[in-house]
Structures are given as C-alpha cells and as structure tokens.
Design a protein around this motif. Structure first.
Motif, PDB file in Angstrom:
ATOM      1  N   GLY A  42       0.835  -1.197   0.000  1.00 26.61           N
ATOM      2  CA  GLY A  42       0.000   0.000   0.000  1.00 26.61           C
ATOM      3  C   GLY A  42       0.868   1.244   0.000  1.00 26.61           C
ATOM      4  N   LEU A  43       0.262   2.383  -0.194  1.00 27.42           N
ATOM      5  CA  LEU A  43       1.013   3.629  -0.315  1.00 27.42           C
ATOM      6  C   LEU A  43       1.882   3.903   0.903  1.00 27.42           C
ATOM      7  CD1 LEU A  43       1.751   6.290  -1.685  1.00 27.42           C
ATOM      8  CD2 LEU A  43      -0.373   7.275  -0.789  1.00 27.42           C
ATOM      9  N   ALA A  44       1.289   3.869   2.101  1.00 28.96           N
ATOM     10  CA  ALA A  44       2.055   4.167   3.316  1.00 28.96           C
ATOM     11  C   ALA A  44       3.141   3.128   3.561  1.00 28.96           C
ATOM     12  CB  ALA A  44       1.119   4.253   4.521  1.00 28.96           C
ATOM     13  N   VAL A  45       2.804   1.853   3.314  1.00 33.80           N
ATOM     14  CA  VAL A  45       3.782   0.777   3.517  1.00 33.80           C
ATOM     15  C   VAL A  45       4.955   0.937   2.561  1.00 33.80           C
ATOM     16  CG1 VAL A  45       4.177  -1.712   3.352  1.00 33.80           C
ATOM     17  CG2 VAL A  45       2.084  -0.849   4.415  1.00 33.80           C
ATOM     18  N   GLU A  46       4.678   1.222   1.288  1.00 34.08           N
ATOM     19  CA  GLU A  46       5.751   1.329   0.299  1.00 34.08           C
ATOM     20  C   GLU A  46       6.591   2.593   0.505  1.00 34.08           C
ATOM     21  OE1 GLU A  46       6.636  -1.181  -1.375  1.00 34.08           O
ATOM     22  OE2 GLU A  46       4.860  -2.291  -0.717  1.00 34.08           O
ATOM     23  N   MET A  47       5.984   3.661   1.005  1.00 37.88           N
ATOM     24  CA  MET A  47       6.774   4.842   1.349  1.00 37.88           C
ATOM     25  C   MET A  47       7.727   4.510   2.492  1.00 37.88           C
ATOM     26  SD  MET A  47       4.141   8.070   0.965  1.00 37.88           S
ATOM     27  CE  MET A  47       5.440   9.268   1.133  1.00 37.88           C
ATOM     28  N   ALA A  48       7.219   3.804   3.503  1.00 34.49           N
ATOM     29  CA  ALA A  48       8.062   3.406   4.639  1.00 34.49           C
ATOM     30  C   ALA A  48       9.136   2.422   4.192  1.00 34.49           C
ATOM     31  CB  ALA A  48       7.201   2.790   5.736  1.00 34.49           C
ATOM     32  N   ARG A  49       8.786   1.514   3.277  1.00 32.05           N
ATOM     33  CA  ARG A  49       9.761   0.548   2.781  1.00 32.05           C
ATOM     34  C   ARG A  49      10.888   1.255   2.013  1.00 32.05           C
ATOM     35  NH1 ARG A  49       8.301  -4.514   2.573  1.00 32.05           N
ATOM     36  NH2 ARG A  49       6.128  -4.051   2.033  1.00 32.05           N
ATOM     37  N   THR A  50      10.514   2.257   1.223  1.00 36.46           N
ATOM     38  CA  THR A  50      11.514   3.026   0.479  1.00 36.46           C
ATOM     39  C   THR A  50      12.442   3.766   1.445  1.00 36.46           C
ATOM     40  OG1 THR A  50       9.948   3.337  -1.347  1.00 36.46           O
ATOM     41  CG2 THR A  50      11.856   4.807  -1.287  1.00 36.46           C
ATOM     42  N   PHE A  51      11.875   4.302   2.516  1.00 40.21           N
ATOM     43  CA  PHE A  51      12.656   4.991   3.548  1.00 40.21           C
ATOM     44  C   PHE A  51      13.643   4.025   4.185  1.00 40.21           C
ATOM     45  CE2 PHE A  51      12.661   6.644   8.103  1.00 40.21           C
ATOM     46  CZ  PHE A  51      13.585   7.648   7.853  1.00 40.21           C
ATOM     47  N   ALA A  52      13.162   2.826   4.551  1.00 44.00           N
ATOM     48  CA  ALA A  52      14.029   1.823   5.171  1.00 44.00           C
ATOM     49  C   ALA A  52      15.133   1.384   4.209  1.00 44.00           C
ATOM     50  CB  ALA A  52      13.195   0.619   5.612  1.00 44.00           C
ATOM     51  N   ASP A  53      14.785   1.196   2.937  1.00 43.10           N
ATOM     52  CA  ASP A  53      15.786   0.801   1.938  1.00 43.10           C
ATOM     53  C   ASP A  53      16.862   1.871   1.794  1.00 43.10           C
ATOM     54  OD1 ASP A  53      14.446  -1.550   1.487  1.00 43.10           O
ATOM     55  OD2 ASP A  53      13.470  -0.886  -0.359  1.00 43.10           O
ATOM     56  N   ASP A  54      16.439   3.135   1.769  1.00 44.03           N
ATOM     57  CA  ASP A  54      17.403   4.232   1.652  1.00 44.03           C
ATOM     58  C   ASP A  54      18.339   4.274   2.862  1.00 44.03           C
ATOM     59  OD1 ASP A  54      16.223   4.874  -0.722  1.00 44.03           O
ATOM     60  OD2 ASP A  54      15.599   6.903  -0.149  1.00 44.03           O
ATOM     61  N   MET A  55      17.828   3.911   4.025  1.00 46.39           N
ATOM     62  CA  MET A  55      18.638   3.896   5.241  1.00 46.39           C
ATOM     63  C   MET A  55      19.509   2.644   5.330  1.00 46.39           C
ATOM     64  SD  MET A  55      15.790   5.170   8.002  1.00 46.39           S
ATOM     65  CE  MET A  55      16.919   5.179   9.395  1.00 46.39           C
ATOM     66  N   LEU A  76      -1.937  14.742   5.261  1.00 43.24           N
ATOM     67  CA  LEU A  76      -1.744  13.503   6.013  1.00 43.24           C
ATOM     68  C   LEU A  76      -0.251  13.282   6.209  1.00 43.24           C
ATOM     69  CD1 LEU A  76      -4.240  11.282   3.992  1.00 43.24           C
ATOM     70  CD2 LEU A  76      -4.691  12.470   6.139  1.00 43.24           C
ATOM     71  N   GLY A  77       0.130  12.871   7.400  1.00 44.85           N
ATOM     72  CA  GLY A  77       1.555  12.692   7.679  1.00 44.85           C
ATOM     73  C   GLY A  77       1.831  11.463   8.510  1.00 44.85           C
ATOM     74  N   PHE A  78       3.114  11.141   8.665  1.00 45.40           N
ATOM     75  CA  PHE A  78       3.558  10.080   9.550  1.00 45.40           C
ATOM     76  C   PHE A  78       3.866  10.701  10.914  1.00 45.40           C
ATOM     77  CE2 PHE A  78       5.381   7.808   5.577  1.00 45.40           C
ATOM     78  CZ  PHE A  78       4.096   7.435   5.207  1.00 45.40           C
ATOM     79  N   ALA A  79       3.853   9.882  11.959  1.00 48.63           N
ATOM     80  CA  ALA A  79       4.004  10.414  13.313  1.00 48.63           C
ATOM     81  C   ALA A  79       5.094   9.681  14.085  1.00 48.63           C
ATOM     82  CB  ALA A  79       2.689  10.323  14.071  1.00 48.63           C
ATOM     83  N   VAL A  80       5.841  10.437  14.901  1.00 45.45           N
ATOM     84  CA  VAL A  80       6.873   9.876  15.770  1.00 45.45           C
ATOM     85  C   VAL A  80       6.631  10.357  17.198  1.00 45.45           C
ATOM     86  CG1 VAL A  80       8.530   9.931  13.862  1.00 45.45           C
ATOM     87  CG2 VAL A  80       8.496  11.818  15.512  1.00 45.45           C
ATOM     88  N   ARG A  81       7.328   9.736  18.150  1.00 44.34           N
ATOM     89  CA  ARG A  81       7.242  10.194  19.539  1.00 44.34           C
ATOM     90  C   ARG A  81       7.949  11.544  19.702  1.00 44.34           C
ATOM     91  NH1 ARG A  81       8.063   4.870  19.915  1.00 44.34           N
ATOM     92  NH2 ARG A  81      10.321   5.109  19.997  1.00 44.34           N
ATOM     93  N   PRO A  82       7.570  12.321  20.705  1.00 49.18           N
ATOM     94  CA  PRO A  82       8.199  13.634  20.905  1.00 49.18           C
ATOM     95  C   PRO A  82       9.706  13.580  21.122  1.00 49.18           C
ATOM     96  CG  PRO A  82       6.150  13.506  22.138  1.00 49.18           C
ATOM     97  CD  PRO A  82       6.415  12.121  21.610  1.00 49.18           C
ATOM     98  N   ASP A  83      10.233  12.435  21.599  1.00 51.58           N
ATOM     99  CA  ASP A  83      11.672  12.347  21.837  1.00 51.58           C
ATOM    100  C   ASP A  83      12.449  11.873  20.612  1.00 51.58           C
ATOM    101  OD1 ASP A  83      10.913   9.700  21.750  1.00 51.58           O
ATOM    102  OD2 ASP A  83      11.946   9.102  23.596  1.00 51.58           O
ATOM    103  N   LEU A 103      13.444  14.412  11.680  1.00 53.19           N
ATOM    104  CA  LEU A 103      14.217  15.156  10.693  1.00 53.19           C
ATOM    105  C   LEU A 103      14.602  14.261   9.518  1.00 53.19           C
ATOM    106  CD1 LEU A 103      16.547  17.219  13.055  1.00 53.19           C
ATOM    107  CD2 LEU A 103      14.550  18.041  11.804  1.00 53.19           C
ATOM    108  N   ALA A 104      14.920  13.000   9.816  1.00 57.40           N
ATOM    109  CA  ALA A 104      15.276  12.063   8.751  1.00 57.40           C
ATOM    110  C   ALA A 104      14.088  11.785   7.837  1.00 57.40           C
ATOM    111  CB  ALA A 104      15.797  10.759   9.358  1.00 57.40           C
ATOM    112  N   LEU A 105      12.908  11.639   8.413  1.00 58.31           N
ATOM    113  CA  LEU A 105      11.701  11.408   7.619  1.00 58.31           C
ATOM    114  C   LEU A 105      11.384  12.612   6.741  1.00 58.31           C
ATOM    115  CD1 LEU A 105       9.456   9.529  10.190  1.00 58.31           C
ATOM    116  CD2 LEU A 105       9.966   8.721   7.882  1.00 58.31           C
ATOM    117  N   ASN A 106      11.488  13.807   7.315  1.00 60.54           N
ATOM    118  CA  ASN A 106      11.228  15.022   6.531  1.00 60.54           C
ATOM    119  C   ASN A 106      12.235  15.171   5.396  1.00 60.54           C
ATOM    120  OD1 ASN A 106       8.914  15.948   7.814  1.00 60.54           O
ATOM    121  ND2 ASN A 106      10.059  17.095   9.355  1.00 60.54           N
TER     122      ASN A 106
END
Length: 266
Positions: free
Chosen positions: A62-75, A220-227, A233-236
């Motif tokens: 799905g869109l969100a999953v594949e965006m996250a997968r691309t992020f993980a692959d880049d990392m 619509l965005g992805f969310a992280v914990r405040p800490d 910053l990496a996601l942005n």
C-alpha cells in the motif's frame, strides 16, 4: 542569604549542564536503536487499501507501507511492519512498540499533544458517499436526526462528520472504510464519510454507490514520539528527497491517484 542564593544558582547550573547531554541523547535514542538493531518498525492499519493492506500474495503493501519501505531501503535497514486497528496506532507508538506510524493520519492539534508529525506525505479529500437514489440536493441535507452517518472509529473522518453534520447520528466502526462501506450497502447507515482515494476501489466494484460531496481536503503525515527528533528530521529529509527525484509522484500516481495497483495486488 546571598551565599545561599549563589549556592542554589551554582547547583541549578550544574543540574542543567549534566542534564543537557541526557536530553540530546533522548532526542536521538530512537535513531540509535534503529542503527544498532538494523531495523525500523512501523504501525499500520492493514485494512484500508490503497494505504495499507495484505495483497493476493499475502504481502503487506500500500502507499504508506511502500513509502516506509523506500525509507528503510534508503537507510539500509530492515522494515518491520506491525498491524493494529485504527485506535491502536497511537498507543503502539507512545508505548514504544513501534518507531513511527505510517498511516493516513491527519496532524490535528489534539494528536500533536501526544506526538510529532512529519511534513505532509500526501493529501486526502474527505467525502460523503451513499447509495444512489438517496435524493439529496447536497450532503448538508444529511444534517438531520433522520440520518445515520458511518465513519472509521477515532478518525478525522468521524471528527469531520461530527463537526459538519452534528444533527445526524454518528456510528463509528473499528474496521475503517471497508466496514463503513458495508454498513452503507447494508442500509445500517444512510451515508458514510471517508477519503476519495480509499473509496475508489469500492466505487468501482459497486455501481450503487456514489459520492455526494466533499467535506474537506487535509494533509496527512507520519508520526513519531516527541523524543524522536532525529527520526523526524530524517523522515522530513526523505520526503523532500523523493519529491525532488520523482519517486514521490510515482508512488502517488500508482497508489493514490489511480487504481493501477489493483492489477498487481488484487
């Protein structure tokens, strides 16, 4: 008294000096964990194509999953996907079970009290849909006690329905858009509220359904914990990079702006 004040000031300065490194470390703790483990974990709701779902091969996509997968692959790390119903996404994040939420979540002020959101990953168009023949001049005609409206539980769709159709009865469903669609088709509610893209497949499969009107367009965005500032910053940075190199538009055109994905995954 003066010496006491100086002593207290000195002690306060020492506390701040020693706590500053701890604060900086806390900001990077999530990223450090990702680096050390070689894994990044996300919370998804695998019930709502085209955002996240299990395809014909039993794979989560799905869109969100594949965006996250691309992020993980880049990392260069492994993506770990954990499924929750919609109301379980935020608790999964805040309790530390996952590193970030990859879903079609609206960055409301109330949600920002618990977590931090990325820049918009994509945009949604919140619409009202119903079975044909309801004989309404506008979606505003649904604002009556004579009508029941369905929406995903704990979602911004439900919030929109409450705000713009306050006189109608609101029924919230844990099964998100698929369950809302079934409730409309089964006449348990007269209309539903969801995203246009999420409804595309259902409208294609059911000629008796139609969109009545648009309530709102929202980011619509992805969310992280405040800490997790380093991760935020990496996601942005990732979102800016894929927008620049064209991968973002490719993902949107395939998953969000069309039903092309159905031929490969359904």
């Amino acid at each position: 008294m003066l010496n006491l004040k100086r002593l207290m000031t000195s002690a306060f300065a020492c506390v701040m000096a020693t706590s500053a490194p701890m604060m900086a470390s806390a900001d990077e703790s999530t990223m450090e964990k990702i680096i050390n483990s070689g894994e990044i974990s996300i919370a998804v709701q695998t019930q709502g194509p085209p955002i996240s779902f299990i395809d014909k091969n039993g794979e989560r996509t799905g869109l969100a999953v594949e965006m996250a997968r691309t992020f993980a692959d880049d990392m260069g790390v492994e993506l770990v996907i954990k499924d929750y119903d919609w109301k379980g996404l935020i608790p999964a994040l805040t309790s530390g079970k996952v590193d970030f939420i990859a879903a079609d979540m609206t960055p409301t002020a109330k949600r920002h009290m618990q977590m931090l959101f990325t820049e918009p990953a994509f945009y949604s168009e919140v619409v009202v849909f119903a079975k044909k023949g309801l004989d309404l001049d506008s979606w505003k005609d649904l604002n009556s006690g004579d009508y029941a409206i369905g929406a995903a539980q704990a979602s911004s769709y439900a919030d929109q329905a409450r705000e713009k159709l306050p006189e109608a009865e609101l029924k919230a469903y844990a099964g998100a858009t698929p369950q809302v669609v079934q409730s409309v088709l089964g006449d348990r509610v007269q209309a539903g509220v969801s995203d246009r893209a999420a409804l595309a497949t259902f409208l294609k499969q059911n000629d008796e359904l139609e969109i009545i009107g648009t309530l709102n367009k929202e980011p619509l965005g992805f969310a992280v914990r405040p800490d997790s500032i380093h991760l935020l910053l990496a996601l942005n940075n990732f979102l800016r990079l894929i927008e620049h190199d064209g991968r973002h538009q490719e993902l949107l055109d395939y998953w969000w702006n069309s039903t092309d994905w159905e031929a490969d995954h359904k």
